[in-house]
Motif scaffolding. Structure first.
Motif, short mmCIF file in Angstrom:
data_model
loop_
_atom_site.label_atom_id
_atom_site.label_comp_id
_atom_site.label_asym_id
_atom_site.label_seq_id
_atom_site.Cartn_x
_atom_site.Cartn_y
_atom_site.Cartn_z
N GLY A 273 11.45 -7.89 57.03
CA GLY A 273 10.05 -7.77 56.60
C GLY A 273 9.96 -7.61 55.09
N GLU A 274 8.80 -7.97 54.56
CA GLU A 274 8.62 -7.88 53.10
C GLU A 274 7.50 -6.92 52.76
N LEU A 275 7.64 -6.30 51.59
CA LEU A 275 6.66 -5.33 51.09
C LEU A 275 6.41 -5.71 49.64
N THR A 276 5.15 -5.72 49.24
CA THR A 276 4.86 -6.05 47.84
C THR A 276 4.82 -4.78 47.00
N VAL A 277 5.64 -4.75 45.97
CA VAL A 277 5.64 -3.61 45.04
C VAL A 277 4.89 -4.05 43.80
N ARG A 278 3.77 -3.39 43.52
CA ARG A 278 2.91 -3.85 42.42
C ARG A 278 2.11 -2.67 41.90
N LYS A 279 1.84 -2.67 40.58
CA LYS A 279 0.93 -1.66 40.00
C LYS A 279 -0.18 -2.38 39.26
N PRO A 280 -1.44 -2.14 39.51
CA PRO A 280 -1.90 -1.29 40.61
C PRO A 280 -1.67 -2.00 41.94
N GLY A 281 -1.55 -1.21 43.00
CA GLY A 281 -1.28 -1.80 44.31
C GLY A 281 -1.57 -0.79 45.39
N SER A 282 -1.10 -1.08 46.61
CA SER A 282 -1.48 -0.23 47.74
C SER A 282 -0.46 0.86 48.04
N LEU A 283 0.70 0.83 47.39
CA LEU A 283 1.67 1.89 47.66
C LEU A 283 1.19 3.20 47.05
N PRO A 284 1.48 4.34 47.71
CA PRO A 284 0.97 5.61 47.18
C PRO A 284 1.57 5.93 45.81
N PRO A 285 0.79 6.56 44.92
CA PRO A 285 1.31 6.89 43.60
C PRO A 285 2.56 7.77 43.70
N GLY A 286 3.53 7.49 42.86
CA GLY A 286 4.75 8.32 42.82
C GLY A 286 5.75 7.99 43.89
N CYS A 287 5.46 7.01 44.75
CA CYS A 287 6.39 6.80 45.88
C CYS A 287 7.70 6.19 45.41
N ARG A 288 8.77 6.56 46.08
CA ARG A 288 10.11 6.02 45.80
C ARG A 288 10.55 5.19 46.99
N ILE A 289 11.11 4.02 46.70
CA ILE A 289 11.60 3.14 47.78
C ILE A 289 13.12 3.02 47.62
N SER A 290 13.85 3.23 48.70
CA SER A 290 15.31 3.08 48.61
C SER A 290 15.83 2.20 49.73
N LEU A 291 16.99 1.58 49.48
CA LEU A 291 17.60 0.64 50.42
C LEU A 291 19.05 1.07 50.67
N PRO A 292 19.24 2.21 51.33
CA PRO A 292 20.61 2.70 51.50
C PRO A 292 21.42 1.73 52.37
N PHE A 293 22.70 1.62 52.06
CA PHE A 293 23.61 0.78 52.84
C PHE A 293 24.80 1.62 53.29
N TRP A 294 24.96 1.76 54.63
CA TRP A 294 26.11 2.42 55.26
C TRP A 294 26.38 3.77 54.58
N GLY A 295 27.62 4.14 54.23
CA GLY A 295 27.87 5.45 53.63
C GLY A 295 29.30 5.54 53.16
N SER A 296 29.64 6.64 52.50
CA SER A 296 30.98 6.77 51.90
C SER A 296 31.97 7.38 52.90
N ARG A 297 33.24 7.35 52.54
CA ARG A 297 34.29 7.91 53.38
C ARG A 297 34.09 9.43 53.50
N ASP A 298 33.73 10.10 52.39
CA ASP A 298 33.53 11.56 52.45
C ASP A 298 32.33 11.91 53.34
N GLU A 299 31.29 11.08 53.27
CA GLU A 299 30.14 11.33 54.15
C GLU A 299 30.54 11.17 55.62
N LEU A 300 31.41 10.18 55.91
CA LEU A 300 31.87 10.03 57.30
C LEU A 300 32.62 11.29 57.75
N ALA A 301 33.42 11.87 56.85
CA ALA A 301 34.12 13.12 57.21
C ALA A 301 33.10 14.22 57.52
N ASP A 302 32.00 14.28 56.74
CA ASP A 302 30.94 15.28 57.02
C ASP A 302 30.32 15.05 58.40
#
Ligand code: NAD
Ligand code: ZN
Ligand code: ZN
Length: 345
Positions: A273-302
């Motif tokens: 799916g796609e999302l348009t990131v634009r100012k001014p736009g419809s995303l709430p002010p101050g919002c942060r968007i992240s695209l995490p991928f999988w994780g680290s070896r230390d996180e797997l140990a946790d």
């Protein structure tokens, strides 16, 4: 040995016989006790030629629990030790890979693989070859079927939550969209690691029931009105964070509409799916968007430590490895609760 291979783009996986690999140098041969089936496997199976950098044929399977069977001449291994495999394999030599953060390998864009079972031979087989002991995490007596999903469904959820955890307190609310393999573990992890409230969203009643078993405070069916539900349950403000384990246009739209100002939109699902990131736009002010991928070896140990302490437990449905097509159909048709795991014979 028996293996489930993707023979080429646009073709169904095949169950076939291959020679058992022999570990060289620092490689480790792991006897697979259980391997998870992830929705990403369906995205790979369904991908058009050119959409992904991988070069089939290769063996699928990126969530592995098993036992060390043998090591190459320079691998210091304890044969018989029970382990899970850290699956995101990078170039092996950049600063990120050197720290076990292969998921964010500096050379990722040059590689024809994303990790085990994703461009290189994976664990839907009796044995899998792992490049080095640094990709192994001991699991002690954990059940293999429950341990396998920790390596992606658990690890990816843990890493996604780690990015927003410092901002979650007892007044916060998180919406988790998509309560499948990843989502149900995300609900458990938010409950174990934060004091905040969790609202689960899915299109299936069975998944909403799983969300409640996993500790969600509220579960709600995804409809055109769900953003209003998210706002109504937060006094009109919206939720502090959205974890989107679907990633379709409709779920991204729901996330954007249901999010509070200065909130976090965390996109994990790969539905395109796609999302348009634009100012001014419809995303709430101050919002942060992240695209995490999988994780680290230390996180797997946790994640493994949390599971061994009883704070995290994957709900699994087991299939023999040779019944992989039955498991794929169940996942595709929404007939699973939690994770399907395949058990080699
Ligand atoms: P899954 O099929 O087990 O779970 C998906 C859930 O989403 C199901 O319960 C389904 O009913 C629900 N769903 C579908 N459409 C919905 C909608 N419109 N609204 C609400 N719920 C909806 O899948 P999974 O194995 O948990 O994987 C989830 C996604 O995450 C996939 O796209 C997968 O490729 C992706 N993924 C990403 C990473 C990463 O590192 N970013 C890692 C693993 C998986
Ligand atoms: Zn996966
Ligand atoms: Zn690297």
């Amino acid at each position: 040995m028996t293996a489930v291979r993707l023979p080429g783009w646009g073709r169904s996986p095949v169950v076939t016989e291959l020679p058992r690999p022999v570990p060289r140098d620092g490689q480790v041969l792991v006897r697979v006790e259980a391997v998870g089936l992830c929705h990403s496997d369906l995205h790979v199976i369904d991908a058009a030629r050119g959409a992904m950098p991988f070069r089939p044929p290769f063996t699928l399977g990126h969530e592995v629990a098993g036992r060390i069977a043998a090591g190459g001449p320079s691998a210091a291994v304890t044969v018989g030790e029970r382990v899970v495999v850290h699956g995101p394999w990078g170039c092996g030599s950049c600063p990120r890979c050197a720290r076990g953060r292969d998921n964010y390998c500096d050379r990722r864009s040059e590689l024809s693989w994303a990790g085990m079972g994703l461009g290189v031979d994976g664990g839907m087989a009796d044995h899998v070859l792992v490049p080095s002991t640094k990709h192994l995490v001991p699991i002690g007596e954990l059940d293999a079927g429950e341990a396998a999903p920790l390596t992606d469904a658990g690890l990816t959820s843990y890493h996604a939550i780690a990015g927003i955890r410092p901002r979650l307190d007892e007044d916060s609310t998180v919406a988790v969209i998509g309560i499948g393999g990843l989502g149900h573990l995300a609900v458990q992890l938010i409950r174990a690691l934060t004091p905040c409230r969790v609202i689960a969203v899915d299109v299936r009643d069975e998944a909403l029931a799983l969300a409640e078993r996993s500790g969600a405070h509220l579960s709600t069916k995804a409809t055109a009105d769900t953003s209003r539900v998210l706002r109504a349950t937060t006094g009109g403000a919206g939720v502090d964070a959205v974890l989107d384990f679907v990633g379709s246009r409709s779920t991204l739209d729901l996330g954007a509409r249901g999010l509070r100002s200065d909130g976090d939109l965390v996109l994990v699902g790969s539905s395109g799916g796609e999302l348009t990131v634009r100012k001014p736009g419809s995303l709430p002010p101050g919002c942060r968007i992240s695209l995490p991928f999988w994780g680290s070896r230390d996180e797997l140990a946790d994640v493994v430590a949390l599971s061994r302490a009883g704070a995290l437990s994957a709900e699994v449905q087991r299939f023999p490895l040779t019944a992989v097509h039955e498991a794929i159909s169940a996942l595709r048709n929404g007939n699973l609760a939690g994770r399907a795991v395949l058990i080699p014979g």
